[in-house]
Enzyme design. Sequence first.
Site, short mmCIF file in Angstrom:
data_model
loop_
_atom_site.label_atom_id
_atom_site.label_comp_id
_atom_site.label_asym_id
_atom_site.label_seq_id
_atom_site.Cartn_x
_atom_site.Cartn_y
_atom_site.Cartn_z
N GLY A 124 -18.90 5.11 25.21
CA GLY A 124 -18.33 5.26 23.87
C GLY A 124 -18.44 6.67 23.35
O GLY A 124 -18.06 6.96 22.23
N GLU A 151 16.08 1.74 7.96
CA GLU A 151 15.31 1.70 9.20
C GLU A 151 14.99 0.27 9.60
O GLU A 151 14.84 -0.04 10.78
CB GLU A 151 14.01 2.49 9.03
CG GLU A 151 13.21 2.61 10.32
CD GLU A 151 11.84 3.25 10.11
OE1 GLU A 151 11.06 3.24 11.07
OE2 GLU A 151 11.56 3.71 9.01
N LYS A 187 12.45 -1.25 4.51
CA LYS A 187 11.47 -0.39 5.17
C LYS A 187 11.91 1.06 4.97
O LYS A 187 13.00 1.45 5.38
CB LYS A 187 11.39 -0.70 6.66
CG LYS A 187 10.26 0.03 7.36
CD LYS A 187 10.16 -0.36 8.83
CE LYS A 187 8.91 0.24 9.46
NZ LYS A 187 8.78 1.69 9.26
#
Length: 806
Positions: free
Chosen positions: A679, A355, A219
Site C-alpha cells: 500500500g 451530453e 447532464k
Amino acid sequence: MALREYRRRRNFARTPEPRGGARARRSGRPSPGPSFVVQKHAARALHYDFRLEHAGVLWSWAVPKGPSLDPKVKRLAVRTEDHPLEYGGFAGVIPEGQYGAGSVEIWDRGTWQPEGDAAAALARGRLDFTLEGQKLHGRWHLIRTRARGRGEAASSQSWLLFKGSDDRVAPDAGRKRAPRVTPRRRLSGRDPLPDFVAPQLATLVSAAPEGAAWLQELKFDGYRIQARLERGAVTLRSRNALDWSSRFPTLARALAALPARQALLDGEVVVLRDGRSDFQALQNALSARDDSRCVYFCFDLLHLDGCDLRALPLVERKELLRDLLKGADDRARYSDHVIGRGPEFFAKACELGAEGALCKRADAPYESGRSRSWLKVKCTSRQEFVIGGFTAPAGSRQHFGALLLGAHDEHGALRYAGKVGTGFSAASLAELRRKLRPLEQGASPFEPPPPRSEARGVRWVRPELVAEVEFTERTRDGRVRHASFQGLREDKPAGQVTPEKPARTRRVSQRMAKKSGVPDPAQGLTHPERVLYPELGLTKRGLALYYAEVAPFLLPHVAGRPLMLVRHPEGRRKAGFFQKHPGRGTPAAIHAISVRESGGVADYMTIVDAAGLLGLVQLGALEIHAWTSRAPDVLHPDQLIFDLDPDPAVPWSETVATARALRERLESLGLESFAKTTGGKGLHVVAPIVPHADFDSAKDFARALVDELVARNPALYLAKASKAARRGKIFLDYLRNARGATAICPYSTRAREGAPVATPIAWSELSAKLDPQRFSVETVPKRLAKLSRDPWEGYAKLRQSLPALR
C-alpha cells in the site's frame, strides 16, 4: 422467561449473536445502575428492540415504531424472550435463514432505575422507570394491555411504551424519519456548516430507469463545484476539494447575494453556447481568466442556516433550493427536473444536443461517494483519458499533431487507447504544448507500448495530464474512433482514470453480498454515510462493500490470527489510534483469542468470517495488521515475512531487484515465497512454513538471512530501523517475525490518500514498470474479477519447514 427460549430459536454456529450463559463482564468500577439498550433491527420489518437489564438478563420488547418523546404518543411494545446481558453490546448482521435475520445497530444505551420492585411491577403489568441514555431521558412507562383474544397468553405479550410527563419531552420527536419540508422562515438549527462535503457521484448505466421514483435532470458539461456561503463570504471548491474561488470571482459575488446566513450548494459551472453547455468554451474562459459568461447550475442543497439537509429526500432538498434561488442573479440558476419518464427525457436530451441525463432517486438522502441512487446516461461516448505522448505537427498545424491517450487497467498499467487529433483551437494547442514540455521523457508510459506504426516520431510524456475526449465508438482492441478533444480536466487525478463502462442493472451491493456470504454488507453499519476517505468520497458503506467483494480472497490469510487495527472512526484525515484488544462496544462478530503472556493471559481481537470484516468496518478500521501465527497454535508462526522498506530516494527498480534476490536466496534454502505490495512504496516477501518452530527461531532465521544481504551490499541495505541511517537505502525489516509483531494483511486498505490496498501479486507481475500505488479500493475488485488464477496459487498447500542457514 429464561435464556433457554432465546437459545432454542438460534443456531449459534451460523449467527454471530452471543450465546450468553454467564453474566457480562464489568469493568470493576461501581455501576451507576442496571443497563438499558435500544437496538435498531432491520429484520423483515424495521423495528426497535427495547431491553432492560434485570437479574442477569435483558427483559426485551419489540417496538415497531420506536420510542416517542411525546407523552401523548403510546407505542405498541411486544414482549419477546429474555436476552443475555452480552446482547447489550451486539451490533452486526444476523444471516439470512436465521431467526430475526437482518442488521442490528445500537440506537441508544445507558442506565435505568425502576420505581419500586421491578419484578413485582412487571408481574402486575405496569412498570414505571427512569432512563438516562444518550437519546432517551426522564420518566417512562410500560403498561400491559388487556387481552384481545382468549386466555392469559393473549394478554401477556402486548404492552404500551410511552414517555412520562417531565421536562424531557418533545412533540412526537422519537420517530426516526426525515423531517418534513417547512417554510424557510421556520427552519432553524445548530448543525455546524461543513467546510466541504465529499460529493455524491453517479453510476454510468446504459439506459434511463422508468417510474415515478426517479427524477430526471440534464447532464451538464462543465466543472462540478460546491459553493459554501457563510455570512456573505463564498468559497468555491472543486470535486476534489481544491479552492477555485479565485477562478470564478463573478460567480462568487452572485452567490454572496443569496438570502441565507449559511448555505452549502452543489452544482456545475458551465458556459452556455446556443443554450447548451460547452466544455471547450469553459476552458477558453478559464484560460482567459474571464468568468463573466460562466453560469452556476445548482442541483442540490446540503445545508441551510444551521440545518444539515443531507438526510432529507432529494425532492425536499430541491424544493428548499428552488425557494432559495428565487430572484437570484442569473448566474446562479436552479437546475430543474422532471419526475418519471426517464427514457423519454433522455431521448429528448440527446435530441437537444445535451451530453446526457442524470436520473436520481426522488426519495434518497445525499450520499457522498458513488452510488446507484444517482445514475447517468450519456448521449455520446465521452470519457477522460491520460495523455502519454504527442506527435509532431504536420502541414499548417503548430505546436503538435495529435495526443496519445490511455487509461489504467485493473493492474494499474496504462493501456494505450488511441489518438485524438481534432477539437483543438490555436489557443488550446499552444497552452497544451506549454504544459507538455516539462513532462517529456525518453520512454513510453504505456504497457505494452503502442504499435510501431503509431509510435513513430512520438515524444513521450509523464502520464499526469487528463484530457476529456468525445468519440463515436471503441474498436475491439480498445482504441477510440473519431475522437475529438474537449479540454483538460483539472479536477481528476491521472491515477484515477480507468475505462468507464455502463454498470449492470442489478445492484452492486447484492453482487458483493452473494460472494461474501453477508446478506447486505452495509445494513449492519451505524453512520454508513460517514466519509472515511474524503479525497475519494469513499464512505463507510463503500468500504464495507469493498471488503464484501474481496472477502473470499482476504479471509484465508486473516481468519484466526490475532489482529492489530489502525482505527479512524471519523475518517482518514481525523486522528486515528491503534487497537489490538477487544473492548466495550466491540461488535460480536469480532471474537477474542486468548494468548499466554508473561503477566498472565491477554485477549486479542480476531475474525473468522465476512461478518467479522463488517465488524472491523463498523469500528472504522482503515488498516488490518495481523500476527504471523493463527489459532489454535498462536505460539508458533506459520509464515515468515520480510518487509522491504525503501527510503524515498531509492528507485522502485532497486526494491524489485531486492525482492527477487531474497526470493532466490529462500529458494536455495528450499523455501518458496510470494510477493505482496504494502500500500506504499515497499514490498513484503512472504514464505509459508508449518507451525513447528517458535517465534525466537523464526526471528533469528530472518535476521541471519537479512544480515547476509546487508553484508553483500551495505551501501544499499541496512537491518536497523534508524531513520538517519536509512538515507538512500532499503531497510530489510526482519522484526515482523517477532512474537506480538504484526504486518499489514493481504487486501487490507491503508489509512493513506487514495485508499491504497496491500495486494498479493505473482512474481511474473513484479517489474520496474509496476506501480504499486495503482492498487486501491477502486481497482483491486476489478483486478480480482478478471484474474484467471490467484496470484498466490498454491500458498495454502505448501508444507515447508524452517530450514537451517547454510
